[in-house]
Design an enzyme around this catalytic site. Structure first.
Site, mmCIF file in Angstrom:
data_model
loop_
_atom_site.group_PDB
_atom_site.id
_atom_site.type_symbol
_atom_site.label_atom_id
_atom_site.label_comp_id
_atom_site.label_asym_id
_atom_site.label_seq_id
_atom_site.Cartn_x
_atom_site.Cartn_y
_atom_site.Cartn_z
ATOM 1 N N GLN A 138 -10.551 46.866 -3.975
ATOM 2 C CA GLN A 138 -10.803 47.941 -4.948
ATOM 3 C C GLN A 138 -10.099 47.608 -6.268
ATOM 4 O O GLN A 138 -10.650 47.786 -7.350
ATOM 5 C CB GLN A 138 -10.296 49.276 -4.390
ATOM 6 C CG GLN A 138 -11.046 49.703 -3.146
ATOM 7 C CD GLN A 138 -10.467 50.964 -2.497
ATOM 8 O OE1 GLN A 138 -9.352 51.359 -2.777
ATOM 9 N NE2 GLN A 138 -11.229 51.564 -1.614
ATOM 10 N N ILE A 183 -9.244 44.738 -7.560
ATOM 11 C CA ILE A 183 -9.732 43.576 -8.328
ATOM 12 C C ILE A 183 -10.905 43.938 -9.240
ATOM 13 O O ILE A 183 -11.254 43.202 -10.154
ATOM 14 C CB ILE A 183 -10.109 42.406 -7.369
ATOM 15 C CG1 ILE A 183 -10.150 41.068 -8.104
ATOM 16 C CG2 ILE A 183 -11.440 42.643 -6.672
ATOM 17 C CD1 ILE A 183 -9.077 40.145 -7.731
ATOM 18 N N ARG A 184 -11.508 45.115 -9.022
ATOM 19 C CA ARG A 184 -12.620 45.540 -9.865
ATOM 20 C C ARG A 184 -12.173 45.821 -11.298
ATOM 21 O O ARG A 184 -12.991 45.923 -12.196
ATOM 22 C CB ARG A 184 -13.290 46.787 -9.270
ATOM 23 C CG ARG A 184 -13.877 46.568 -7.884
ATOM 24 C CD ARG A 184 -14.967 45.515 -7.901
ATOM 25 N NE ARG A 184 -16.026 45.863 -8.814
ATOM 26 C CZ ARG A 184 -17.032 46.681 -8.541
ATOM 27 N NH1 ARG A 184 -17.132 47.203 -7.349
ATOM 28 N NH2 ARG A 184 -17.945 46.960 -9.456
ATOM 29 N N HIS A 185 -10.875 45.944 -11.489
ATOM 30 C CA HIS A 185 -10.338 46.171 -12.847
ATOM 31 C C HIS A 185 -10.183 44.812 -13.506
ATOM 32 O O HIS A 185 -9.204 44.097 -13.281
ATOM 33 C CB HIS A 185 -9.036 46.978 -12.755
ATOM 34 C CG HIS A 185 -9.291 48.317 -12.155
ATOM 35 N ND1 HIS A 185 -9.568 49.425 -12.923
ATOM 36 C CD2 HIS A 185 -9.403 48.712 -10.868
ATOM 37 C CE1 HIS A 185 -9.820 50.443 -12.125
ATOM 38 N NE2 HIS A 185 -9.726 50.041 -10.872
ATOM 39 N N SER A 222 -2.895 32.118 -1.574
ATOM 40 C CA SER A 222 -4.112 31.454 -1.109
ATOM 41 C C SER A 222 -4.093 31.273 0.398
ATOM 42 O O SER A 222 -3.210 30.610 0.949
ATOM 43 C CB SER A 222 -4.230 30.076 -1.781
ATOM 44 O OG SER A 222 -5.221 29.322 -1.122
ATOM 45 N N ASP A 246 -2.296 44.877 -19.825
ATOM 46 C CA ASP A 246 -1.750 45.541 -21.009
ATOM 47 C C ASP A 246 -1.798 47.051 -20.781
ATOM 48 O O ASP A 246 -2.542 47.553 -19.932
ATOM 49 C CB ASP A 246 -2.485 45.100 -22.289
ATOM 50 C CG ASP A 246 -3.910 45.575 -22.329
ATOM 51 O OD1 ASP A 246 -4.116 46.809 -22.388
ATOM 52 O OD2 ASP A 246 -4.833 44.738 -22.280
ATOM 53 N N LEU A 247 -1.008 47.768 -21.583
ATOM 54 C CA LEU A 247 -0.814 49.194 -21.308
ATOM 55 C C LEU A 247 -2.090 50.016 -21.489
ATOM 56 O O LEU A 247 -2.311 50.979 -20.754
ATOM 57 C CB LEU A 247 0.313 49.733 -22.210
ATOM 58 C CG LEU A 247 0.838 51.116 -21.880
ATOM 59 C CD1 LEU A 247 1.350 51.208 -20.449
ATOM 60 C CD2 LEU A 247 1.957 51.506 -22.846
ATOM 61 N N ARG A 290 -7.347 55.391 -10.570
ATOM 62 C CA ARG A 290 -6.787 55.184 -9.233
ATOM 63 C C ARG A 290 -5.702 56.181 -8.830
ATOM 64 O O ARG A 290 -5.295 56.194 -7.670
ATOM 65 C CB ARG A 290 -6.266 53.734 -9.110
ATOM 66 C CG ARG A 290 -7.337 52.674 -9.331
ATOM 67 C CD ARG A 290 -8.510 52.814 -8.379
ATOM 68 N NE ARG A 290 -9.528 51.777 -8.627
ATOM 69 C CZ ARG A 290 -10.617 51.642 -7.893
ATOM 70 N NH1 ARG A 290 -10.867 52.456 -6.879
ATOM 71 N NH2 ARG A 290 -11.501 50.700 -8.181
HETATM 72 C C1 LIG Z 1 -13.130 56.561 -6.954
HETATM 73 C C2 LIG Z 1 -13.867 55.275 -7.202
HETATM 74 C C3 LIG Z 1 -14.952 54.937 -6.429
HETATM 75 C C4 LIG Z 1 -15.646 53.738 -6.652
HETATM 76 N N1 LIG Z 1 -16.715 53.406 -5.849
HETATM 77 C C5 LIG Z 1 -17.356 52.243 -6.047
HETATM 78 C C6 LIG Z 1 -18.468 51.851 -5.214
HETATM 79 O O1 LIG Z 1 -18.861 52.575 -4.323
HETATM 80 N N2 LIG Z 1 -19.060 50.666 -5.433
HETATM 81 C C7 LIG Z 1 -18.651 49.840 -6.446
HETATM 82 O O2 LIG Z 1 -19.227 48.766 -6.601
HETATM 83 N N3 LIG Z 1 -17.616 50.168 -7.241
HETATM 84 C C8 LIG Z 1 -16.957 51.333 -7.075
HETATM 85 N N4 LIG Z 1 -15.892 51.649 -7.886
HETATM 86 C C9 LIG Z 1 -15.454 50.701 -8.911
HETATM 87 C C10 LIG Z 1 -15.902 51.145 -10.305
HETATM 88 O O3 LIG Z 1 -17.308 51.164 -10.432
HETATM 89 C C11 LIG Z 1 -15.308 50.197 -11.372
HETATM 90 O O4 LIG Z 1 -15.768 48.890 -11.140
HETATM 91 C C12 LIG Z 1 -13.793 50.160 -11.327
HETATM 92 O O5 LIG Z 1 -13.278 51.478 -11.314
HETATM 93 C C13 LIG Z 1 -13.278 49.432 -12.559
HETATM 94 O O6 LIG Z 1 -13.565 50.198 -13.688
HETATM 95 P P1 LIG Z 1 -13.877 49.543 -15.080
HETATM 96 O O7 LIG Z 1 -15.030 48.607 -14.999
HETATM 97 O O8 LIG Z 1 -13.966 50.654 -16.074
HETATM 98 O O9 LIG Z 1 -12.480 48.759 -15.330
HETATM 99 P P2 LIG Z 1 -12.175 47.357 -15.938
HETATM 100 O O10 LIG Z 1 -12.898 46.253 -15.262
HETATM 101 O O11 LIG Z 1 -10.674 47.283 -15.977
HETATM 102 O O12 LIG Z 1 -12.696 47.437 -17.378
HETATM 103 C C14 LIG Z 1 -12.073 48.284 -18.348
HETATM 104 C C15 LIG Z 1 -13.091 48.583 -19.409
HETATM 105 O O13 LIG Z 1 -13.391 47.378 -20.101
HETATM 106 C C16 LIG Z 1 -14.763 47.306 -20.404
HETATM 107 N N5 LIG Z 1 -15.326 46.124 -19.750
HETATM 108 C C17 LIG Z 1 -14.701 45.272 -18.905
HETATM 109 N N6 LIG Z 1 -15.505 44.268 -18.569
HETATM 110 C C18 LIG Z 1 -16.679 44.492 -19.202
HETATM 111 C C19 LIG Z 1 -17.926 43.813 -19.253
HETATM 112 N N7 LIG Z 1 -18.128 42.672 -18.586
HETATM 113 N N8 LIG Z 1 -18.901 44.341 -19.993
HETATM 114 C C20 LIG Z 1 -18.726 45.476 -20.683
HETATM 115 N N9 LIG Z 1 -17.577 46.185 -20.672
HETATM 116 C C21 LIG Z 1 -16.561 45.690 -19.938
HETATM 117 C C22 LIG Z 1 -15.391 48.621 -19.923
HETATM 118 O O14 LIG Z 1 -15.348 49.540 -20.988
HETATM 119 C C23 LIG Z 1 -14.425 49.088 -18.866
HETATM 120 O O15 LIG Z 1 -14.415 50.481 -18.682
HETATM 121 C C24 LIG Z 1 -15.205 52.846 -7.688
HETATM 122 C C25 LIG Z 1 -14.105 53.213 -8.470
HETATM 123 C C26 LIG Z 1 -13.428 54.390 -8.237
HETATM 124 C C27 LIG Z 1 -12.235 54.740 -9.104
#
Ligand SMILES: Cc1cc2nc3c(=O)[nH]c(=O)nc-3n(C[C@H](O)[C@H](O)[C@H](O)COP(=O)(O)OP(=O)(O)OC[C@H]3O[C@@H](n4cnc5c(N)ncnc54)[C@H](O)[C@@H]3O)c2cc1C
Length: 280
Positions: free
Chosen positions: A89, A91-93, A102, A189-190, A200
């Site tokens: 979860q 790493i999606r950030h 590793s 970064d902050l 989260r």
């Molecule tokens: C409660 C919850 C449930 C979730 N459930 C699911 C799920 O069921 N399935 C699933 O796949 N994911 C799920 N997610 C993950 C979610 O969809 C986001 O991937 C995750 O929260 C990261 O958010 P983000 O992309 O805004 O953050 P970051 O990746 O940190 O990005 C920060 C911001 O930078 C910008 N950014 C970064 N990279 C790019 C890019 N390549 N192009 C354009 N803008 C960019 C965007 O504005 C983004 O908001 C869930 C998340 C939460 C919190």
């Protein structure tokens, strides 16, 4: 201009803060703090150090109005140990810099997450992604914990069996469960850290990642207390309203009835309820 150091943050560098049953968060390093935010914001007109009150007011203004780039000048590096399902979860950030242990290079330790009994709950009916508040009776909790532990033990025994047979580590590991602990260095970064924390620390995030986010929030408070105070006021505890919600709000302030109905009304009323403080 001297490097920004935050004496309170220096005291907690490398200190391990336990999270879940075997995990932790450590602040490895930081760059900048509240003073870096005000310096960067004032650089355009060469303004020097101001009073505590003015700095606090400026940071609050920047955050409230979405002037986020000065917050990007502050960077924090954490060492985190967490179960694989939390890491997935996390790493999606995408805006972080990460180095993870590793499993191709090292033999993984026998460390698995076992949820505490009170956290073993039934599937929620209204939240398809989460658990309900309905926990099991203590006997069932212990039974499930016992089963999970036995499965983890078996998976690790099989893994070590393959390792002892000389099977490549990158293959021996593939049946290890998501409860296995991993570790990484995570630098953020902050500005992006606040985005991570908003998502989260929220009640919709899974309890386990929330525990890490809450701990990271506590450490971030020490590095940048004014910025986290503004973040808490405007983002964590703040609320935004859509156009029809604003109309409803204005109607209610004018002594009229809430004009919304159905799902819109439900969501609006939830928003009006004060969010509980995350860290009372
Ligand atoms: C409660 C919850 C449930 C979730 N459930 C699911 C799920 O069921 N399935 C699933 O796949 N994911 C799920 N997610 C993950 C979610 O969809 C986001 O991937 C995750 O929260 C990261 O958010 P983000 O992309 O805004 O953050 P970051 O990746 O940190 O990005 C920060 C911001 O930078 C910008 N950014 C970064 N990279 C790019 C890019 N390549 N192009 C354009 N803008 C960019 C965007 O504005 C983004 O908001 C869930 C998340 C939460 C919190």
């Amino acid at each position: 201009m001297a490097r920004i150091s935050v004496p309170e943050a220096d005291k907690i560098i490398d200190k391990e803060y336990p999270v879940l049953d075997k995990g932790f968060v450590r602040l490895v390093d930081y760059m900048g703090g509240d003073q870096r935010i005000v310096q960067s914001a004032r650089v355009s007109y060469g303004g020097g150090t101001k009073t505590y009150r003015e700095d606090r007011g400026l940071i609050d203004y920047l955050l409230r109005n979405g002037h986020t780039s000065p917050f990007e000048q502050v960077v924090l590096t954490f060492h985190v140990k967490m179960p694989l399902f939390v890491a997935r979860q996390w790493i999606r950030h995408r805006t972080a810099r990460i180095n993870e242990i590793s499993g191709r290079y090292s033999v993984m330790e026998s460390e698995f997450y076992l949820p505490a009994g009170e956290h073993i709950a039934l599937q929620s009916d209204d939240n398809k992604q989460g658990r309900s508040g309905q926990t099991l009776d203590p006997k069932e909790q212990i039974e499930i914990q016992g089963e999970l532990a036995a499965q983890q033990k078996r998976a690790y025994q099989d893994y070590m069996g393959y390792i002892d047979h000389g099977i490549a580590r990158e293959l021996a590991r593939i049946n290890l469960p998501l409860s296995l602990y991993t570790q990484w260095y995570w630098q953020m970064d902050l500005h992006n850290l606040f985005h991570f924390l908003r998502l989260r620390m929220d009640a919709h995030a899974q309890l386990e990642i929330r525990e890490y986010a809450n701990q990271i929030f506590e450490l971030t408070k020490i590095v940048a207390p004014m910025a986290t105070e503004a973040f808490e006021a405007h983002v964590l505890q703040g609320q935004s309203f859509s156009d029809y919600e604003m109309e409803a709000l204005q109607a209610m302030l004018g002594g009229k009835k809430n004009p919304l109905s159905g799902r819109r009304r439900e969501i609006f009323e939830q928003k009006l309820k004060q969010k509980p403080k995350q860290n009372p």
